[in-house]
Design an enzyme around this catalytic site. Structure first.
Site, PDB file in Angstrom:
ATOM      1  CB  THR A  95      17.923   7.974  28.795  1.00 50.46           C
ATOM      2  OG1 THR A  95      16.563   7.307  28.971  1.00 50.46           O
ATOM      3  CG2 THR A  95      17.947   9.665  29.316  1.00 50.46           C
ATOM      4  CB  SER A  97      16.747  -0.499  28.305  1.00 46.96           C
ATOM      5  OG  SER A  97      15.697   0.304  29.011  1.00 46.96           O
ATOM      6  CB  SER A  98      11.338  -1.497  26.894  1.00 42.75           C
ATOM      7  OG  SER A  98      11.216  -0.926  26.113  1.00 42.75           O
ATOM      8  CD  GLN A 157       5.776 -11.535  46.739  1.00 42.68           C
ATOM      9  OE1 GLN A 157       5.197 -10.475  47.314  1.00 42.68           O
ATOM     10  NE2 GLN A 157       4.987 -12.426  46.313  1.00 42.68           N
ATOM     11  CG  ASP A 204      13.188   1.377  32.179  1.00 38.12           C
ATOM     12  OD1 ASP A 204      13.355   1.829  33.312  1.00 38.12           O
ATOM     13  OD2 ASP A 204      12.230   1.726  31.186  1.00 38.12           O
TER      14      ASP A 204
END
Length: 361
Positions: free
Chosen positions: A36, A81-82, A296, A113
């Site tokens: 971005t 970035s993905s 987690q 990301d």
């Protein structure tokens, strides 16, 4: 005649001072990968398009005020970035390797990301790093009125060129975002909405910018071995699996070709206490698959034996991931597994603090 000689001397002195100043200016290589931060709006179509970084000084004239000399290297084709993966991480590392002795610092512009994954991977690949490698990005494009891109870019350049007594202050891979400088392999992206998008839950902030740009020198990393080299080894044979209540092991990809399982479990290291779970984990270990256990929870660490439902991990010889992030655990496993440059077993190297990514006793 005397005035003419004086004027010539003054001019020579000014040229000399300018040359000295130019020599003193730190050289920073800006590596634009995509994301971005490198976008601007095409007002004819209304869509975002990659920004030409060769014109960056026209777009951000404040860059001329920084006491550093900026060079730019862009990916031939900007990458979302993905789409970042092992190949792109290796390319960035190779660019830094080729330019390492020609520049004083490096700034990588990256999509938000997967920035934590890239920062983590680079931290393991860049051995003996003693210069700043800073990653930054933005939540809004560089051409937007309310963009966070300019501040992130300008302050990142400051940190990438920050030296004290000709010694780089930052000597590690770090992320700068929204007034905070963070160790790259300790970060995670926690917000897709706010400018303050990154956290380092298990390690202190390295620096913070406000009226003054501050550094906490007590928490900065210093290389154990200053012989810089790049280790490009990365393996795809890593599987990440997050457990959840009611999970059925029949859906687990038992026959997949992987060498390391990153198992993200509850709390401080608990998992279902039933025979199917124990049987599955033992079968994986019998196949020679390494099992790394991480939590987690955003903060805190794994503690085998704290609860009965974690004892299975001791029984099968699982690797305690302690307080490592998921992003860092994945990239560290990719780097270590089947890497001929390490002469110690995987489990021993994984529990070793290589570059500040994990807390040890």
């Amino acid at each position: 005649m005397q005035e003419k000689k004086l004027l010539i001397c003054l001019k020579l002195n000014l040229v000399f001072i300018k040359e000295i100043y130019t020599v003193m200016k730190k050289k920073v290589l800006l590596i634009y990968t995509g994301g971005t931060i490198g976008m601007e709006k095409n007002y004819d179509t209304g869509s975002l398009q990659p920004f030409d970084f060769e014109n960056i000084f026209n777009k951000i004239p404040e860059l001329n005020l920084l006491e550093c000399e900026l060079s730019i290297k862009s990916f031939d084709t900007p990458v979302d970035s993905s789409d970042m993966a092992l190949k792109q991480w290796q390319l960035i590392a190779q660019i830094i390797n080729d330019a390492y002795y020609s520049f004083d610092g490096f700034l990588i512009l990256h999509g938000t990301d997967t920035m934590s994954y890239t920062a983590s991977a680079l931290s393991f690949m860049l051995k003996g790093l003693s210069k700043p490698v800073i990653l930054t990005g933005s939540q809004l494009p560089i051409g937007d009125l309310r963009t966070d891109a300019k501040e992130n870019l300008l302050t990142s350049l400051y940190y990438a060129s920050l030296y004290n007594d000709n010694e780089p202050v930052i000597q590690e891979v770090a992320i700068y975002f929204e007034y905070k400088l963070l160790r790259g392999n300790r970060t995670l992206k926690y917000s897709a909405e706010f400018f303050d998008a990154y956290q380092s839950p298990n390690y202190p902030i390295l620096g913070q910018s406000g009226v003054h740009l501050n550094i906490d020198r007590e928490v900065l990393l210093r290389p154990k071995d200053r012989r810089f080299q790049v280790d490009l080894h990365l393996s795809e044979k890593v599987l990440f699996w997050r457990i959840f209540p009611g999970m059925d092991w029949q859906f687990f990809p038992h026959n997949a070709d992987f060498k390391v399982l990153i198992l993200q479990v509850f709390g401080s290291g608990t998992i279902f206490n039933n025979e199917k779970t124990k049987q599955t984990l033992k079968q994986l270990r019998n196949k020679g698959i390494e099992i790394v256990v991480i939590s987690q929870c955003v903060s805190g660490e794994i503690a085998f034996g704290k609860y009965e439902n974690s004892n299975i991990f001791r029984e099968i010889g699982a690797v305690n991931g302690r307080d490592i992030t998921a992003e860092s655990a994945i990239t560290k496993a990719m780097h270590l597994i089947e890497n001929p440059n390490y002469d110690k077993p995987f489990r021993e190297m994984f529990t070793t603090d290589i570059c500040g990514e994990i807390s040890t006793d």
